[in-house]
Design a protein around this motif. Structure first.
Motif, short mmCIF file in Angstrom:
data_model
loop_
_atom_site.label_atom_id
_atom_site.label_comp_id
_atom_site.label_asym_id
_atom_site.label_seq_id
_atom_site.Cartn_x
_atom_site.Cartn_y
_atom_site.Cartn_z
N ASP A 177 0.81 -1.21 -0.14
CA ASP A 177 0.06 0.01 0.15
C ASP A 177 0.91 1.29 -0.03
O ASP A 177 0.54 2.21 -0.69
CB ASP A 177 -0.83 -0.05 1.14
N ASN A 178 2.00 1.44 0.88
CA ASN A 178 2.76 2.40 0.80
C ASN A 178 3.47 2.50 -0.56
O ASN A 178 3.76 3.76 -0.98
CB ASN A 178 3.97 2.06 2.18
N ASN A 180 2.38 1.65 -3.51
CA ASN A 180 1.22 2.26 -4.23
C ASN A 180 1.02 3.62 -3.97
O ASN A 180 1.18 4.35 -5.07
CB ASN A 180 0.17 1.63 -4.44
N GLN A 181 0.97 4.12 -2.84
CA GLN A 181 0.69 5.60 -2.50
C GLN A 181 2.17 6.24 -3.02
O GLN A 181 1.82 7.46 -3.62
CB GLN A 181 0.44 5.89 -1.14
N LYS A 184 1.95 7.17 -6.36
CA LYS A 184 0.92 8.32 -6.86
C LYS A 184 1.38 9.78 -6.21
O LYS A 184 0.69 10.75 -6.66
CB LYS A 184 -0.39 7.96 -6.03
N LEU A 188 1.47 7.40 2.52
CA LEU A 188 0.52 7.37 3.86
C LEU A 188 1.56 7.42 4.98
O LEU A 188 2.51 6.91 4.98
CB LEU A 188 0.08 5.89 3.94
#
Length: 189
Positions: A177-178, A180-181, A184, A188
């Motif tokens: 998740d980190n 992927n962020q 972007k 996070l």
């Protein structure tokens, strides 16, 4: 007819209050007053509580090893029974604390030290604890307590294995998740 039921119920209640169920009575508290105080001081620190409970269980396992070497006697059998019951209580408490610790760790508002290390440290102790439980020779006075202690340890072992798998998956997902962020343009917290 109702009067007979009333008398019977009253007699049962009198007997129950006069002779409380042995299962509801405890010979003694499985924790010493010092251990209770240590747990109270660590109420809001799950990592510390895990270490405390593991230490308390180590102490009971060591006591079992010492008792197993003592000459057979009625008092030794009673002592082994009591220590096995304490061990089982502490093992169950450790399981409850593991559940609570896992809940704390996945709550982003309350960061705590990594549970994965604590779980691996615990795994190393299980073999020693099982050996200590099996060390005293068979005796009908404590064989049932021994089985309960072994069941509790096996349950703790299984829970720990499941938690390690869950923790690995949780942190792998968190890492993904980190990543992927970051792709972007923001990270996070």
């Amino acid at each position: 007819m109702r009067r007979n039921h009333f008398i019977a119920l009253t007699a049962i209640l009198v007997l129950l209050t006069a002779f409380p169920c042995r299962a509801l009575q405890s010979k003694h508290d499985p924790l010493t007053s010092e251990e209770i105080e240590q747990i109270r001081e660590a109420t809001d620190r799950p990592a510390v509580r895990l270490k405390l409970y593991a230490g308390f269980i180590d102490a009971r396992a060591t006591r079992l090893e010492v008792l197993a070497k003592d000459p057979p006697s009625e008092q030794r059998a009673d002592s082994i029974h009591d220590v096995l019951e304490e061990y089982t209580f502490l093992s169950d408490e450790l399981q409850n604390n593991l559940d609570e610790y896992e809940a704390y760790e996945t709550n982003k508002q309350r960061p705590v030290p990594d549970l994965r290390k604590a779980l691996r440290d615990l795994q190393a102790s299980f073999v020693l604890w099982k050996a200590a439980i099996q060390d005293p020779p068979p005796d009908k006075k404590y064989d049932f307590a021994r089985e309960a202690a072994l069941d509790s340890t096996n349950s703790l072992t299984d829970q720990t294995k499941e938690m390690i798998v869950g923790q690995e998956a949780y942190f792998a997902q968190k890492k993904q998740d980190n990543k992927n962020q970051q792709n972007k343009g923001y990270v996070l917290p």
